[in-house]
Design a protein around this motif. Structure first.
Motif, PDB file in Angstrom:
ATOM      1  N   THR A   1       2.965  -3.699   9.089  1.00 47.40           N
ATOM      2  CA  THR A   1       3.733  -3.982  10.301  1.00 47.40           C
ATOM      3  C   THR A   1       3.735  -2.739  11.181  1.00 47.40           C
ATOM      4  O   THR A   1       4.245  -1.698  10.775  1.00 47.40           O
ATOM      5  N   GLY A   2       3.159  -2.858  12.356  1.00 47.14           N
ATOM      6  CA  GLY A   2       3.163  -1.742  13.302  1.00 47.14           C
ATOM      7  C   GLY A   2       2.597  -0.475  12.706  1.00 47.14           C
ATOM      8  O   GLY A   2       1.406  -0.368  12.476  1.00 47.14           O
ATOM      9  N   ASN A   3       3.468   0.456  12.385  1.00 41.82           N
ATOM     10  CA  ASN A   3       3.016   1.742  11.864  1.00 41.82           C
ATOM     11  C   ASN A   3       3.428   1.972  10.414  1.00 41.82           C
ATOM     12  O   ASN A   3       3.529   3.109   9.971  1.00 41.82           O
ATOM     13  N   SER A   4       3.676   0.884   9.661  1.00 46.88           N
ATOM     14  CA  SER A   4       4.095   1.091   8.273  1.00 46.88           C
ATOM     15  C   SER A   4       3.442   0.091   7.322  1.00 46.88           C
ATOM     16  O   SER A   4       2.988  -0.975   7.721  1.00 46.88           O
ATOM     17  N   VAL A   5       3.425   0.495   6.054  1.00 43.97           N
ATOM     18  CA  VAL A   5       2.963  -0.364   4.963  1.00 43.97           C
ATOM     19  C   VAL A   5       4.131  -0.520   4.003  1.00 43.97           C
ATOM     20  O   VAL A   5       4.740   0.464   3.580  1.00 43.97           O
ATOM     21  N   SER A   6       4.446  -1.767   3.682  1.00 50.56           N
ATOM     22  CA  SER A   6       5.478  -2.077   2.695  1.00 50.56           C
ATOM     23  C   SER A   6       4.818  -2.830   1.553  1.00 50.56           C
ATOM     24  O   SER A   6       3.700  -3.330   1.689  1.00 50.56           O
ATOM     25  N   LEU A   7       5.495  -2.914   0.424  1.00 51.34           N
ATOM     26  CA  LEU A   7       5.002  -3.689  -0.710  1.00 51.34           C
ATOM     27  C   LEU A   7       5.985  -4.798  -1.019  1.00 51.34           C
ATOM     28  O   LEU A   7       7.201  -4.583  -0.993  1.00 51.34           O
ATOM     29  N   GLN A   8       5.447  -5.988  -1.328  1.00 52.46           N
ATOM     30  CA  GLN A   8       6.296  -7.125  -1.655  1.00 52.46           C
ATOM     31  C   GLN A   8       5.806  -7.780  -2.937  1.00 52.46           C
ATOM     32  O   GLN A   8       4.600  -7.936  -3.148  1.00 52.46           O
ATOM     33  N   VAL A   9       6.773  -8.175  -3.772  1.00 52.30           N
ATOM     34  CA  VAL A   9       6.465  -8.882  -5.015  1.00 52.30           C
ATOM     35  C   VAL A   9       6.194 -10.344  -4.669  1.00 52.30           C
ATOM     36  O   VAL A   9       7.008 -10.986  -4.008  1.00 52.30           O
ATOM     37  N   VAL A  10       5.044 -10.867  -5.110  1.00 50.19           N
ATOM     38  CA  VAL A  10       4.709 -12.263  -4.822  1.00 50.19           C
ATOM     39  C   VAL A  10       4.698 -13.127  -6.072  1.00 50.19           C
ATOM     40  O   VAL A  10       4.655 -14.347  -5.983  1.00 50.19           O
ATOM     41  N   ASN A  11       4.733 -12.519  -7.248  1.00 55.24           N
ATOM     42  CA  ASN A  11       4.751 -13.307  -8.483  1.00 55.24           C
ATOM     43  C   ASN A  11       5.184 -12.423  -9.638  1.00 55.24           C
ATOM     44  O   ASN A  11       4.836 -11.311  -9.766  1.00 55.24           O
TER      45      ASN A  11
END
Length: 148
Positions: free
Chosen positions: A138-148
């Protein structure tokens, strides 16, 4: 940093750094421009911007970033004051038996004031391997998300 070499920052600072294949940069502190062809692991502390890059960050296809996650609010992060040129892998290591819920978002793993160029390999490697992740750009950042 030569192959097999390691630098451990503990609140210190380094000038321009190139991590060669097989080399390691771990810890928290400040570096100048950072090129990663090896392994970078920001420290696991509760204050934001564990590893600060005062310049640009470039990760080659050979490089990887290891993100240690101990809780929803305790995880390694990088603050880049220039641009981030992304490639290579992200490794996620869950610490102290922590297991995040599906849908949990870990924001701003990487924030680059100069913007993001490219993406990481979409197959994020997880330890333990029973958690599946996706990178969210998103824009100027990287995030991590749990999908499973």
């Amino acid at each position: 940093m030569k192959s097999g070499g390691q630098a451990a920052l503990r609140g210190g600072s380094l000038n321009q750094v190139t991590v060669d294949e097989g080399g390691n940069l771990v810890g928290s502190g400040t570096v100048g421009n950072l090129t990663n062809n090896g392994h970078v692991c920001p420290d696991l502390v509760t204050v934001p911007w564990n590893l600060q890059v005062n310049g640009n960050f470039t990760q080659s296809a050979m490089g990887n970033i290891n993100v240690d996650i101990a809780s929803a609010s305790t995880y390694g992060q990088m603050q880049i004051n220039g641009a981030a040129n992304l490639s290579g892998d992200i490794f996620v290591s869950l610490q102290n038996g922590y297991t995040p819920a599906v849908g949990q978002l870990f924001p701003n793993i990487i924030t680059a004031n100069g913007g993001l160029i490219g993406t990481f390999n979409p197959n994020i490697i997880s330890y333990p391997p029973n958690v599946t992740w996706q990178a969210v750009y998103t824009g100027n950042s990287v995030s991590l998300q749990v999908v499973n």
